[in-house]
Design a protein around this motif. Sequence first.
Motif, mmCIF file in Angstrom:
data_model
loop_
_atom_site.group_PDB
_atom_site.id
_atom_site.type_symbol
_atom_site.label_atom_id
_atom_site.label_comp_id
_atom_site.label_asym_id
_atom_site.label_seq_id
_atom_site.Cartn_x
_atom_site.Cartn_y
_atom_site.Cartn_z
ATOM 1 N N ARG A 345 0.831 -1.023 -0.071
ATOM 2 C CA ARG A 345 -0.118 -0.072 0.196
ATOM 3 C C ARG A 345 0.952 1.203 -0.194
ATOM 4 N N ARG A 368 -3.746 10.290 -2.460
ATOM 5 C CA ARG A 368 -3.612 9.300 -3.440
ATOM 6 C C ARG A 368 -3.352 7.908 -2.687
ATOM 7 N N ASP A 369 -4.242 6.991 -2.722
ATOM 8 C CA ASP A 369 -4.108 5.803 -2.204
ATOM 9 C C ASP A 369 -4.165 4.630 -3.556
ATOM 10 N N ASP A 370 -2.860 3.744 -2.952
ATOM 11 C CA ASP A 370 -2.703 2.954 -4.249
ATOM 12 C C ASP A 370 -2.246 1.561 -3.519
ATOM 13 N N ARG A 372 -1.985 -2.998 -3.767
ATOM 14 C CA ARG A 372 -1.500 -4.256 -4.615
ATOM 15 C C ARG A 372 -1.993 -5.441 -3.720
ATOM 16 N N GLY A 384 -4.278 -4.571 -8.579
ATOM 17 C CA GLY A 384 -4.110 -3.259 -8.050
ATOM 18 C C GLY A 384 -5.112 -2.448 -8.038
ATOM 19 N N GLN A 386 -6.359 2.146 -7.153
ATOM 20 C CA GLN A 386 -6.054 3.450 -7.146
ATOM 21 C C GLN A 386 -7.217 4.327 -6.660
#
Length: 398
Positions: A345, A368-370, A372, A384, A386
């Motif tokens: 994350r 921004r949140d990303d 996997r 993934g 986003q």
Amino acid sequence: MYQRLFNAVPRGTLHHAARPAARRLRGSLAVAAGCALAGAAQAQPATAPGLQLFGQVDAAVGRFAGPATGINAQDRATTRMESSALSTSHWGVRGSEALGGGATAVFELSSFIRNDTGALGRSDALPAPVNVAGDPVFSRAAWVGLAHPVWGRVRLGTISTQLFIQSISTNAFGDSTVFGPINLLTFIGGPLTGGTSWANSVVYDSPMVAGFSGSLAYALSERQGGGNQAARLQYAKGPLAASVAYQNVRRNPQTFADGTSPNDTRTWQLAASYDFGSVKLMAHLGRIQNRGTSAAPLDAKYNVWDLSAAVPLGAGTLLAGYGTRRTSDAVAPVPATVAGGNLERKVLTLGYTHALSKRTDLYALAMRDDTRTRTLGNPPAEVGAQGNSFAVGMRHRF
């Protein structure tokens, strides 16, 4: 010495007295110097005999992509009002009494508030199979203690963990668990167990000597299995501050805001900051070790790090932070709709706060949140996700 500690408390930190309150009370610090120990963010007691009512109310409106636990592959952004976007809303009462010989009796009772709905606590109880109880009324703090400027302080009751105190007092976004990268990556939607406060705690806070101070904590399991231990050592002098925290959670069901996992965990974290005047830089580096249970042992390690900065701009402050949590160990696959990502994350947050007075400010935040995630399937696949979140809000301290 203790006045320097009070001056070091960052604005917007949940478990510290508000900055305006600190200014009003500095003249009385000598009465209870042992109560203002470095790092005892949860435990800032009233510095004059008697009672003090204190608290903070924070509310924001924005568009949020996914919950604080992390974006998932099927999340859609929603527009809503959010309580505690930058600082967790709370209220409480604390006090002290001089006992003679420099000793002081101190206490604190404080509760979380969801001012968007008027409810107490931070969230509702989660249903089966998670079975997480809602926050009790005084789950933020409920302790009594003895303090002395030479011997330090001992507290008994419900007290914030040393890891949480370190995280919120050494990053640009304070105690925010909605936009603060280090708090999201460490305490929200990840492998850490133990929550942010431990019930049945005994905590010793040392006085500061030559810039060094420390704390030891133990939470009794009371025949429920487990029992938690923690320690923290820190140095703070001039513009430089550094600290290290360690905790060992042997799955104690009494910990608040926790229960989503039965696993034992061990965690260490390094923190450092330097104030250049024109900018204050802060950083964390740590590891969470998920050890599983006695019936199903694990050894999955999650590396966590972040960088953040606070830049004064007139009556305001520009905030920025970026952090990641990542594991390369074998972890069990989860549904693609699980938030947070069990492999990685990444969180990037920018913000601005503008002071209207000593106790009130406005703010704007973007994140921004990303994530996997290793998902269920034959064979398992990586998915993934986003999402971008935005909010504007207001914060008032009393």
